[in-house]
Design an enzyme around this catalytic site. Structure first.
Site, PDB file in Angstrom:
ATOM      1  N   TYR B 123       5.330 -33.226  38.467  1.00 14.49           N
ATOM      2  CA  TYR B 123       5.411 -33.894  39.770  1.00 14.49           C
ATOM      3  C   TYR B 123       4.145 -33.687  40.587  1.00 14.49           C
ATOM      4  O   TYR B 123       3.679 -34.601  41.263  1.00 14.49           O
ATOM      5  CB  TYR B 123       6.641 -33.424  40.548  1.00 14.49           C
ATOM      6  CG  TYR B 123       7.831 -34.292  40.236  1.00 14.49           C
ATOM      7  CD1 TYR B 123       7.911 -35.586  40.747  1.00 14.49           C
ATOM      8  CD2 TYR B 123       8.839 -33.865  39.402  1.00 14.49           C
ATOM      9  CE1 TYR B 123       8.964 -36.415  40.439  1.00 14.49           C
ATOM     10  CE2 TYR B 123       9.898 -34.688  39.088  1.00 14.49           C
ATOM     11  CZ  TYR B 123       9.967 -35.959  39.618  1.00 14.49           C
ATOM     12  OH  TYR B 123      10.998 -36.794  39.313  1.00 14.49           O
ATOM     13  N   GLU B 216      21.543 -19.080  13.930  1.00 17.97           N
ATOM     14  CA  GLU B 216      21.058 -20.375  14.420  1.00 17.97           C
ATOM     15  C   GLU B 216      21.947 -20.913  15.536  1.00 17.97           C
ATOM     16  O   GLU B 216      21.479 -21.330  16.582  1.00 17.97           O
ATOM     17  CB  GLU B 216      21.012 -21.381  13.260  1.00 17.97           C
ATOM     18  CG  GLU B 216      20.661 -22.790  13.736  1.00 17.97           C
ATOM     19  CD  GLU B 216      20.825 -23.834  12.637  1.00 17.97           C
ATOM     20  OE1 GLU B 216      20.975 -23.457  11.484  1.00 17.97           O
ATOM     21  OE2 GLU B 216      20.809 -25.026  12.978  1.00 17.97           O
ATOM     22  N   ASP B 269      22.167 -22.908   9.066  1.00 18.19           N
ATOM     23  CA  ASP B 269      22.905 -23.955   8.367  1.00 18.19           C
ATOM     24  C   ASP B 269      22.195 -24.324   7.075  1.00 18.19           C
ATOM     25  O   ASP B 269      20.973 -24.227   6.977  1.00 18.19           O
ATOM     26  CB  ASP B 269      22.980 -25.224   9.238  1.00 18.19           C
ATOM     27  CG  ASP B 269      23.998 -25.069  10.346  1.00 18.19           C
ATOM     28  OD1 ASP B 269      24.678 -24.031  10.372  1.00 18.19           O
ATOM     29  OD2 ASP B 269      24.092 -25.989  11.174  1.00 18.19           O
TER      30      ASP B 269
END
Lengths: 367, 345, 474
Positions: B123, B216, B269
């Site tokens: 910004y 994870e 995973d």
């Protein structure tokens, strides 16, 4: 102390026992139907937190069901929904018996090929809650808490102590097992809810809580259930004013209404989740002029934004309970621009801490 | 062990490999001032020119895997290959000016002794020069450019890092002069890892664990902490809720340095994203820029491995999506996986 | 070359007389005198005389006159007197342009020059054409040429004498030794300041001074093997800035550019190959964007993109043979009626390109600010931002030694240091580097030094690409 904890535990165990009994009753009724050669018919109440007819004499505020749905084996989609619900109920029963907790995602991963999609599991969990007339956490289904808290408060969640007061500007995660929270002690004057983690970080960096005796909470976007339950618990216990600081865009406004009125998805449990005491601190569409937000930071509303605002304007609770919010939302549509909280700080980084938040509260520039 | 690692580091530096450090604000300011002086000197020379900005390239083609000679530690490094930002090339002129703009902003922030979030920086830059920074992505990339120019971490530039990381288990943390935090009493939400790297650097650590386990998934982490898994197997559990952020990796690195004998295991995973997360902890990542290599740890793959698959019921398999395949391909091509790893993919 | 009206023939004769003047490289006089001698002889005597290098007979070999006019107003007899500087006598001829074969040229007794050294020629004929008709044609024709005395006299009618002298350039006196190119340059200047010769004097409101004109010149030569002569292409580009307040002045083609085209000292329409050459020039290297070309009233105009409204570009091209006369008559033709041999086109195109590029380079060399390439312009657009940023870095520093060192590098005294001075001082330097760089061809630009010296020899360098990021760039 010890006695209180035991009481809490026994309370939640009692809940489990009641639920397990209900599940057994439900299964028995289902079996009776099947053995008698009747197709099972399960009637589920439907809830909504608002309707889209602002002037109608609706009952959306009453927390009463607004209709019913029937699950039977007659159509394929309904049958699948029923099968999924029963499968989830099986998992829940197991969780309750073993006194373990699980997330919605865990449940989905148990049988991804049957469930096909996470949303199916979510719906089944909602259906079970409605049938059993309980909240989701009663099923021992919890979501990973994403919320953060800091400020003048101390409490414990089970064995764990959250001593925020000792360093009011350091960040703690919001407890997940809100029913286990106890010993809440606070010397804060108000609770500030901020939409975004980045604003939360800004306040922490500015040592906001050194000069302002308050509690700051963020749900990091759309708040999850633990954050909302915890916020509600604080409000009920501490009876402090609550202010909410969100982006001046359709999402910020929607998040604000989620805190105050609850979401449509969890409409059946809204009475335990909403915080009607919450005030809108900012950023209002009218703030862009009051605080000289630079033109470049005012982004035009996209077509999707406009659709979202128009749809929100129809929500019945706005007209009924917070007409002044609705006026501001209309103003957003008229101006056709949105801005983020960060846009206020372009002149000075600590603008929020030094001036915006304290002056808004002091001068009652809130809604 | 610590000495061995240091000698390994020295060996790496002999090969002209690049990484960046957390640098105190005064030193970052000094580096910026040297940049300005050099710029003016070259601009003012008898044969004046506008100096090019030499940035370390952040591409796989510039990455090398280094296997420590005396330790098991291996990690990805960026070598000295340069990608320049030059004002004189029309397509590089904007990035060139952007680097200076962000440098100026960071300089001001360092002078004010405060910190900004990347969104706030965006910004501020949007107000200052909207034509140069139309989106957050431009700011983020330019920050990486500046890191690659000044050779100091993003955190040293006064940019706040947010951390998603959580830690739980047989570990106590203590900020000097503050109360001890016992991570085994943190409930299922664990202890939130602060994004403040200076604070993490100061923490005094004590552990009576035998393993450090990287998890994870947030949900799995929650499940394990709720089950008090770390009491069954004395361990420290740590999660970054997906791809690790710097703070989580930094804390892991600190734990690794403090307790070098604790093996670090990762439970991810069995899919390409899981493996990518494992690799990021183990080797660092090219995309995270120069600072990513600093905190590589010798992580071992606990699971899920392809030989775990028979334990998983058939209905739990989900087909790979195109995004998964894309990650898998770029991992295969990145050269950080040696012969041992690719088969599961 | 065949003519069907006396006017056309006259214009041709004037043109070649003019060419002879130019080639003599001395100040010459060209006179066109129309006289109606007496009422008993109502014929008009047209005399075109010049003090140029003198004719040669080949010039008339394939000159024909065949009137299509029913009322034949000329017998076709052209009288010619000519002498070159080396000749000892003045030769006289009579040429019957209506006849073919060897009998058409009759040699008349020549006059001695009595040892005087001069050259020149006079061609005259008598015909029955309206004086006014010829007058207006010649008038239009020479308006775009220069320095001709035009006299028309009718003996029977007193006060009928018409006389006008066209000066080369009213505003600027050129020395007699001025080259063709200088004359061309001066001519176009004159043409521009008179708003395309719509005015008899320079337009003072648009051009209060000559300095506002930016002129670039370029010459390209090549040998035309077929004709065994050297072909010269001169190009002058003139850029004028008219004060924007003055909107009363009428500009025929507003912001577009009229390309004036001369062939062997005669104005004519621009050839297609030259047009193609103009279109193929890389105008962008000079910060100009050619949008396209249009035809308007037989004039070819170049249209520009994002040319400032107060800026006007004028281009004049002149192609001529160094030897006189050129045997290929097509180069002397007033219009492109005779087809240029095809194989000359690429040669010609190349000449135009070279000459125009040279004149643009000339412009750029003298007015570096104005003719940056669009690439450099784009880069220069970043200079204020960059200067502001670096000034900001210097001024916000709390380290006084650092500030002092920066100021001394910039050559600033500490008492005169303000934000604006530092900024403008840095910007000035950045801009001058960009402009300097732009004058060198792109591929010969030297590699800029690195900001940090220790990286003088990087392992390899790669060009930056906007999307230089890997899929794992989180």
């Amino acid at each position: 102390m010890e006695g209180k904890r035991r009481r809490l535990q026994s309370e939640s165990q009692a809940q489990s026992v009641i639920l397990l009994t209900k599940i057994k009753e439900f299964t028995r009724a289902l079996l009776t139907d099947l053995t008698n050669g009747r197709s099972p018919l399960i009637v589920i109440d439907r809830f909504r937190s608002y309707c889209a007819v602002p002037d109608a004499n609706c009952f959306c505020a009453s927390d009463l069901p607004c209709g019913k749905e029937a699950l039977t084996l007659r159509t394929k989609s309904r049958a699948h929904r029923l099968v999924v619900m029963l499968r989830v109920m099986l998992i829940v029963q197991k969780l309750l018996q073993e006194n373990k907790h699980s997330s919605k995602r865990d449940i989905y991963y148990t049988y991804p090929s049957l469930f096909l999609d996470q949303s199916v599991v979510d719906q089944a969990i909602n259906d079970i809650c409605i049938l059993m007339q309980c909240s989701r956490h009663n099923l021992n289904v919890v979501s990973a808490g994403n919320g953060l808290i800091m400020g003048w408060i101390r409490f414990s969640e089970g064995e764990r102590k959250f001593d925020c007061i000792s360093s009011p500007n350091s960040v703690h995660p919001v407890p997940v097992h809100v029913e286990d929270v106890q010993d809440i002690i606070s010397v804060a004057q108000y609770i500030l809810v901020v939409e975004k983690e980045s604003v939360f970080q800004r306040l922490a960096n500015d040592q906001f809580c050194n000069t302002n005796h308050c509690i700051v909470i963020t749900g990091r976007g759309y708040p999850d259930i633990p954050t909302r339950r915890f916020l509600r618990l604080l409000v009920e216990n501490l009876r402090l004013p609550v202010y909410c600081l969100v982006d001046c865009d359709p999402y910020g406004f929607d998040i604000l209404t989620t805190y105050r009125f609850g979401s449509m998805q969890m409409a059946y449990d809204t009475k335990h989740l909403r915080v009607p005491e919450i005030h809108w601190l900012g950023a209002f569409p009218s703030d862009s002029e009051r605080y000289f937000v630079p033109k470049q930071c005012l982004l035009p509303l996209t077509a999707e934004d406009k659709r979202k605002v128009e749809a929100m304007l129809l929500r019945c609770y706005l007209q009924r309970e917070v007409p002044q919010w609705r006026l501001e939302l209309k103003l957003m549509l008229q101006k056709g621009v949105k801005f983020e909280i960060e846009a206020l700080s372009t002149h000075a980084l600590s603008f929020l801490t030094d001036s915006y938040i304290p002056s808004k509260i002091e001068r009652k520039l809130i809604m | 062990m610590e000495d061995l690692q240091n000698s390994a580091l020295k060996f790496f530096s002999d090969q002209e490999l690049c990484n960046v450090d957390i640098v105190p604000p005064a030193q970052v300011r000094a580096r910026i001032e040297v940049s300005v002086l050099n710029f003016l000197k070259i601009l003012n020379a008898s044969n004046p020119a506008i100096s090019d900005l030499p940035l370390i390239q952040r591409k796989y083609s510039n990455s090398r895997v280094n296997h420590g000679l005396l330790t098991e530690l291996s990690r990805v490094f960026l070598s000295n290959s340069i990608s320049t930002r030059s004002l004189m090339r029309p397509n590089a002129a904007k990035p060139f000016v952007r680097v200076w703009k962000v440098m100026e902003m960071c300089y001001q922030i360092l002078l004010q002794e405060t910190r900004v979030t990347q969104r706030e920086l965006f910004y501020k830059l949007l107000c200052d020069s909207p034509h140069l920074f139309p989106s957050q992505t431009h700011v983020n990339r330019t920050i990486q450019d500046l890191v690659a120019l000044l050779r100091c971490s993003r955190y040293s530039l006064g940019i706040m890092a947010s951390s998603r990381g959580l830690i739980a288990g047989r570990l106590t943390l203590q900020e000097p002069g503050k109360e001890v935090v016992d991570c085994s009493l943190c409930g299922s939400s664990g202890f939130a890892i602060s994004g403040d790297l200076n604070l993490l650097e100061r923490l005094v650590l004590h552990a009576d664990a035998r393993y450090v386990i990287i998890v994870e998934k947030h949900a799995i982490f929650q499940r394990l902490t709720e089950d008090r898994f770390f009491h069954q197997i004395p361990s420290i559990l740590i999660t970054a809720k997906g791809y690790p952020d710097m703070a989580t990796r930094f804390l892991l690195y600190r734990i690794n340095r403090a307790f070098p004998d604790l093996p670090i295991l990762a439970l991810v995973d069995w899919n390409p994203a899981g493996l990518a997360i494992l690799c990021t902890f183990k080797f660092g990542s090219v995309g995270m820029g120069l600072e990513a290599y600093r905190y590589a740890c010798n992580v071992k793959w606990l699971g899920l491995r392809s030989n775990d698959l028979p334990l998983v019921p058939d209905q739990s398999f989900v087909p790979l999506k195109p995004k998964d395949l894309q990650i898998a391909r770029s991992l295969m091509s990145s050269g950080i996986l040696q012969v041992r790893y690719p088969e599961p993919l | 070359m065949e003519f069907s009206t006396v006017q056309e023939l006259c214009l041709h004769l004037i043109s070649s007389a003019y060419q002879r003047c130019r080639l003599s490289e001395q100040i010459c006089r060209l006179a066109v005198i129309l006289t109606r001698s007496s009422s008993s002889h109502p014929s008009l005597r047209i005399s075109i005389s010049d003090t140029g290098i003198g004719n040669c007979l080949e010039e008339f070999q394939d000159l024909r006159f065949s009137s299509t006019d029913f009322a034949d107003n000329w017998d076709g007899m052209l009288s010619l007197k000519t002498t070159s500087i080396r000749d000892t006598e003045i030769h006289s001829y009579q040429i019957n342009l209506k006849e073919r074969g060897s009998s058409r040229i009759t040699r008349l007794p020549s006059n001695t020059k009595n040892g005087a050294k001069f050259s020149g020629s006079e061609a005259y004929l008598s015909c029955f054409v309206s004086r006014d008709l010829i007058l207006s044609d010649i008038h239009t024709f020479i308006q775009k040429n220069i320095a001709i005395q035009l006299v028309a006299e009718d003996c029977d009618v007193p006060e009928s004498r018409y006389e006008k002298i066209f000066l080369a350039n009213e505003c600027k006196q050129l020395p007699a030794s001025a080259s063709n190119l200088e004359l061309l340059k001066s001519g176009i200047e004159d043409y521009v300041v008179k708003h395309g010769n719509n005015l008899s004097n320079m337009c003072n409101s648009c051009f209060p001074s000559w300095e506002q004109l930016k002129v670039g010149i370029g010459v390209a030569c090549c040998t035309d093997n077929r004709l065994n002569t050297e072909l010269v292409m001169e190009a002058v580009i003139l850029i004028s800035n008219i004060s924007v307040q003055n909107i009363t002045c009428f500009r025929e083609y507003d912001n577009r550019t009229e390309v004036l085209y001369f062939k062997d000292f005669s104005p004519c329409t621009i050839s297609r190959s030259s047009m193609k050459a103009l279109q193929s020039i890389d105008w962008k290297t000079y910060g100009l964007n050619l949008r396209g070309t249009v035809e308007q009233d037989g004039v070819t105009l170049l249209e520009w993109e994002n040319l400032p409204t107060d800026t006007h570009i004028d281009i004049v091209l002149h192609v001529y043979h160094k030897q006189y006369p050129a045997l290929d008559r097509s180069f002397l033709s007033l219009s492109e009626t005779v087809k240029t041999p095809r194989k000359l086109s690429p040669l010609h195109r190349n000449l135009v390109k070279r000459a125009v590029k040279l004149s643009l380079d000339d412009l750029k060399a003298n007015h570096s600010q104005a003719f940056l390439s669009s690439r450099a312009l784009q880069i220069r657009g970043y200079a204020p931002d960059l200067a502001k940023t670096i000034a900001g870095l210097i001024l916000s520093s709390s380290d006084l030694d650092f500030q002092g060192e920066c100021f001394s590098l910039l050559g600033l005294q500490s008492q005169e240091v303000g934000t604006d001075t530092v900024e403008s001082s840095i910007e000035e330097r950045i801009v001058s580097v960009i402009e300097m760089n732009d004058k060198k061809p792109y591929n010969s630009q030297q590699v800029a030094p690195y900001l940090f010296e220790e990286l003088e020899n990087p392992v390899q360098e790669s060009e930056f690409q906007e999307n230089d990021f890997s899929p794992l760039d989180f």
